[in-house]
Design an enzyme around this catalytic site. Structure first.
Site, PDB file in Angstrom:
ATOM      1  N   LYS A 101      26.337  67.244  61.530  1.00  0.00           N
ATOM      2  CA  LYS A 101      25.099  67.179  60.747  1.00  0.00           C
ATOM      3  C   LYS A 101      24.431  68.548  60.724  1.00  0.00           C
ATOM      4  CE  LYS A 101      20.835  66.319  61.534  1.00  0.00           C
ATOM      5  NZ  LYS A 101      20.277  67.305  60.583  1.00  0.00           N
ATOM      6  N   GLU A 150      22.838  73.379  73.640  1.00  0.00           N
ATOM      7  CA  GLU A 150      22.458  74.796  73.534  1.00  0.00           C
ATOM      8  C   GLU A 150      21.031  74.804  73.009  1.00  0.00           C
ATOM      9  OE1 GLU A 150      24.615  76.941  74.549  1.00  0.00           O
ATOM     10  OE2 GLU A 150      26.526  75.914  74.338  1.00  0.00           O
ATOM     11  N   CYS A 163      17.781  82.028  69.275  1.00  0.00           N
ATOM     12  CA  CYS A 163      17.497  81.501  70.609  1.00  0.00           C
ATOM     13  C   CYS A 163      17.640  82.595  71.663  1.00  0.00           C
ATOM     14  CB  CYS A 163      18.425  80.342  70.902  1.00  0.00           C
ATOM     15  SG  CYS A 163      20.133  80.761  70.562  1.00  0.00           S
ATOM     16  N   GLU A 167       8.766  79.194  73.454  1.00  0.00           N
ATOM     17  CA  GLU A 167       9.583  79.882  72.452  1.00  0.00           C
ATOM     18  C   GLU A 167       8.826  79.962  71.122  1.00  0.00           C
ATOM     19  OE1 GLU A 167      13.110  77.882  70.977  1.00  0.00           O
ATOM     20  OE2 GLU A 167      14.231  79.708  71.413  1.00  0.00           O
TER      21      GLU A 167
HETATM   22  P1  NAD Z   1      15.464  71.223  66.029  1.00  0.00           P
HETATM   23  O1  NAD Z   1      15.740  70.746  67.390  1.00  0.00           O
HETATM   24  O2  NAD Z   1      14.245  70.773  65.346  1.00  0.00           O
HETATM   25  O3  NAD Z   1      16.666  70.820  65.048  1.00  0.00           O
HETATM   26  C1  NAD Z   1      18.002  71.132  65.333  1.00  0.00           C
HETATM   27  C2  NAD Z   1      18.873  70.087  64.692  1.00  0.00           C
HETATM   28  O4  NAD Z   1      18.578  68.833  65.297  1.00  0.00           O
HETATM   29  C3  NAD Z   1      18.647  69.884  63.194  1.00  0.00           C
HETATM   30  O5  NAD Z   1      19.881  69.590  62.572  1.00  0.00           O
HETATM   31  C4  NAD Z   1      17.749  68.672  63.156  1.00  0.00           C
HETATM   32  O6  NAD Z   1      17.869  67.936  61.953  1.00  0.00           O
HETATM   33  C5  NAD Z   1      18.286  67.868  64.318  1.00  0.00           C
HETATM   34  N1  NAD Z   1      17.346  66.914  64.894  1.00  0.00           N
HETATM   35  C6  NAD Z   1      15.996  66.934  64.883  1.00  0.00           C
HETATM   36  N2  NAD Z   1      15.505  65.841  65.508  1.00  0.00           N
HETATM   37  C7  NAD Z   1      16.572  65.125  65.941  1.00  0.00           C
HETATM   38  C8  NAD Z   1      16.710  63.922  66.676  1.00  0.00           C
HETATM   39  N3  NAD Z   1      15.656  63.205  67.074  1.00  0.00           N
HETATM   40  N4  NAD Z   1      17.953  63.500  66.972  1.00  0.00           N
HETATM   41  C9  NAD Z   1      19.033  64.195  66.587  1.00  0.00           C
HETATM   42  N5  NAD Z   1      18.966  65.341  65.869  1.00  0.00           N
HETATM   43  C10 NAD Z   1      17.735  65.801  65.565  1.00  0.00           C
HETATM   44  O7  NAD Z   1      15.551  72.783  66.113  1.00  0.00           O
HETATM   45  P2  NAD Z   1      15.350  73.801  64.931  1.00  0.00           P
HETATM   46  O8  NAD Z   1      13.888  73.973  64.758  1.00  0.00           O
HETATM   47  O9  NAD Z   1      16.175  73.408  63.766  1.00  0.00           O
HETATM   48  O10 NAD Z   1      16.039  75.097  65.532  1.00  0.00           O
HETATM   49  C11 NAD Z   1      15.348  75.981  66.307  1.00  0.00           C
HETATM   50  C12 NAD Z   1      15.628  75.728  67.767  1.00  0.00           C
HETATM   51  O11 NAD Z   1      17.018  75.814  68.032  1.00  0.00           O
HETATM   52  C13 NAD Z   1      15.001  76.755  68.653  1.00  0.00           C
HETATM   53  O12 NAD Z   1      14.367  76.142  69.739  1.00  0.00           O
HETATM   54  C14 NAD Z   1      16.161  77.585  69.150  1.00  0.00           C
HETATM   55  O13 NAD Z   1      16.001  78.209  70.346  1.00  0.00           O
HETATM   56  C15 NAD Z   1      17.244  76.598  69.191  1.00  0.00           C
HETATM   57  N6  NAD Z   1      18.541  77.271  69.117  1.00  0.00           N
HETATM   58  C16 NAD Z   1      19.336  77.307  70.239  1.00  0.00           C
HETATM   59  C17 NAD Z   1      20.540  77.976  70.215  1.00  0.00           C
HETATM   60  C18 NAD Z   1      21.437  78.043  71.422  1.00  0.00           C
HETATM   61  O14 NAD Z   1      22.611  78.247  71.269  1.00  0.00           O
HETATM   62  N7  NAD Z   1      20.933  77.875  72.623  1.00  0.00           N
HETATM   63  C19 NAD Z   1      20.954  78.608  69.060  1.00  0.00           C
HETATM   64  C20 NAD Z   1      20.114  78.560  67.943  1.00  0.00           C
HETATM   65  C21 NAD Z   1      18.919  77.871  67.984  1.00  0.00           C
END
Ligand code: NAD
Length: 499
Positions: free
Chosen positions: A184, A259, A293, A393
């Site tokens: 997804k 992650e 991140c 963050e």
């Molecule tokens: P997010 O957690 O809002 O969304 C990430 C993904 O999860 C999206 O596809 C979203 O649709 C899905 N999602 C949201 N709610 C969900 C739920 N209840 N159940 C299952 N899936 C759900 O994060 P974001 O705002 O899209 O991305 C930014 C975040 O991602 C930042 O905190 C960043 O640090 C983190 N990030 C981490 C890494 C890593 O490798 N550690 C890499 C990139 C980004």
């Protein structure tokens, strides 16, 4: 397929779900508008997967699993290498689409995101037939061997900041080891992932091995994480969502790999090469508008060099070429959505209320070229280690600056957040480099550089940054389980039956 004007070439955009090797409409017919963050115009309206679509995708992945697991590792590897070739052949299209969808400058999508995605598939294509087991010495008369088995159907959920690159990180090790996948993408940035589906078909990867279901996180993502037909969920995203995924996984105790967020400390010691540290620190926080991140979002400056460093760093921040990300000269584009820019602006307000000095930036960029988009000035603020902007963050072009007096103090500051993803230090002292690299509690440390990533090196964190590893040989363990097989070589009758 919609056709997109407004880019140097006409781009055809795939807007349907990819299930069982076919592009299909969503069962309930919902649509998600996908916007260009440069001006918030609509790029496409894509099909929105909900529960029934996730069910279809999981069924397709389950059906494909037995044959894909039995496919020789060499053949799985060959198909991944073909996919890497297909990505490279499509690079011109992919980098434009990624830039239009995310706001990530085209010079970066062209030089980093797309080549790195191909390189990751190539790495795992080469790895597929090098995954082997072991033969532990056991009692005489018995042979014991350990194989690595695919986990099964893997649900993969990725965020919007590096959409295509994360597909490579997730799909590469999963497919190399014989798993099938329901992926997804983030609702904000699904376009290159849907394009990848076409390339997956082109490469000849069998029907149902990869299924792609763009949808909202709280609907499709949540359902995928709960799904009893899914054996593992691999997630990249925020720490808050990561916690929800762990809870959702409890129903069938599926394996979870996370992650999550980060709050990288970037330490500049008094003996650093200041010019290199300034350049590296700007890349650490302003690349992809700080939406990374592993961003170096906490600058920790030794008090003896902080003025010289800041003088140069602020000049550089103020001179960044901000503009339309499709322009090859652009160094910083818009944030990926207006909603996210609001979150970053909120942190700027929090910093002001806490008494931080805004050393540069802090404002939305206006004017005819920028006002419809999601642009924000590169922002540098002073802050204390316990401040919210040093603990939470921000995920934007926003960096806090704190000074320190000695090594012990700065190691304490670096480790004083709940995160532990990446961190860096700049010094010419070899002993100190190793000492501090060892003392920082994080999954990755960079010395005299920042944000280096390679398919051959593990990527992931500790603490609230998650567990498990993308990339490197380490990811193979995350996508397989050990199976121990015992053979009674001497055909001895077990003593229990002798009486
Ligand atoms: P997010 O957690 O809002 O969304 C990430 C993904 O999860 C999206 O596809 C979203 O649709 C899905 N999602 C949201 N709610 C969900 C739920 N209840 N159940 C299952 N899936 C759900 O994060 P974001 O705002 O899209 O991305 C930014 C975040 O991602 C930042 O905190 C960043 O640090 C983190 N990030 C981490 C890494 C890593 O490798 N550690 C890499 C990139 C980004």
């Amino acid at each position: 397929m919609a056709t997109l004007a407004g880019s140097p070439v006409q781009l055809e955009i795939e807007s349907r779900l990819f299930i069982g090797g076919e592009f299909v409409d969503a069962v309930e017919g919902g649509r998600i508008p996908v916007l260009n963050p440069h001006d918030n115009s609509t790029l496409a309206e894509i099909a929105e997967a909900r529960q029934a679509d996730v069910d279809r995708a999981v069924t397709a992945a389950r059906k494909a699993f037995p044959a894909w697991k039995r496919t020789t590792a060499a053949e799985r590897g060959r198909l991944l290498l073909k996919l890497a070739d297909a990505i490279e052949a499509d690079a011109n299209y992919l980098c434009q689409l990624e830039t239009l969808d995310t706001g990530h400058p085209i010079r970066d999508t062209r030089n980093l995101d797309i080549p790195r995605t191909a390189a990751t598939f190539r790495y795992y294509g080469g790895f597929a037939d090098k995954v082997d087991g072991r033969v532990p010495p056991v009692e005489a008369g018995f042979l014991n061997y350990v194989t690595r088995e695919p986990v099964g159907v893997v649900g993969q959920i990725v965020p919007w900041n590096f959409p295509l690159m994360f597909c490579g990180w997730k799909l590469g090790p999963a497919l190399a080891t014989g798993n099938t996948v329901v992926l997804k993408p983030a609702e904000l940035t699904p376009l290159t992932t849907l394009r990848l589906a076409h390339l997956i078909n082109k490469a000849g990867i069998p029907v149902g091995v990869v299924n792609i279901v763009p949808g909202y996180g709280h609907i499709a993502g949540q359902y995928l994480a709960e799904h009893p037909g899914v054996d593992k969920v691999a997630f990249t995203g925020s720490t808050a969502t990561g916690r929800r995924i762990v809870q959702a996984s409890a129903g069938n105790l599926k394996r979870v790999q996370l992650e999550l967020g980060g709050k990288g400390a970037n330490i500049i010691f008094e003996d650093a090469n200041v010019e290199a540290a300034v350049m590296g620190s700007a890349f650490a926080i302003f690349h992809n508008q700080g939406q990374a991140c592993i961003a170096g979002s906490r600058l920790l400056l030794h008090e003896s060099i902080h003025e010289e460093f800041l003088d140069r760093f602020l000049k550089l921040a103020r001179s960044l070429k901000i503009g339309n990300p499709m322009d090859p000269a652009t160094e910083m584009g818009p944030l990926t959505s207006l909603g996210h820019r609001e979150r970053v602006l909120n942190y700027i307000q929090i910093a002001k209320e806490r008494g931080s000095a805004i050393l540069t930036g802090g404002k939305i960029i206006g004017g005819p070229e920028f006002e419809a988009g999601c642009y924000l000035e590169p922002t540098v603020v002073t802050a204390q280690p316990a401040d919210r902007v040093c603990q939470e963050e921000v995920f934007g072009p926003f960096v806090s600056v704190t000074t320190f007096q000695d090594e012990a103090e700065v190691v304490d500051i670096a480790n004083a957040t709940e995160y532990g993803l990446g961190g860096g230090l700049w010094t010419r002292d070899l002993q100190r480099a190793h000492r501090v690299a060892g003392a920082i509690r994080s999954g990755m440390v960079w010395v005299n550089t920042y944000k280096r990533v390679n398919p051959n090196s593990p990527f992931g964190g500790v603490g609230q940054s998650g567990y498990g590893r993308d990339l490197g040989a380490e990811s193979i363990a995350d996508y397989t389980y050990a199976k121990s097989v015992w053979i009674n070589v001497d055909a001895k009758i077990p003593p229990f039956y002798r009486r």
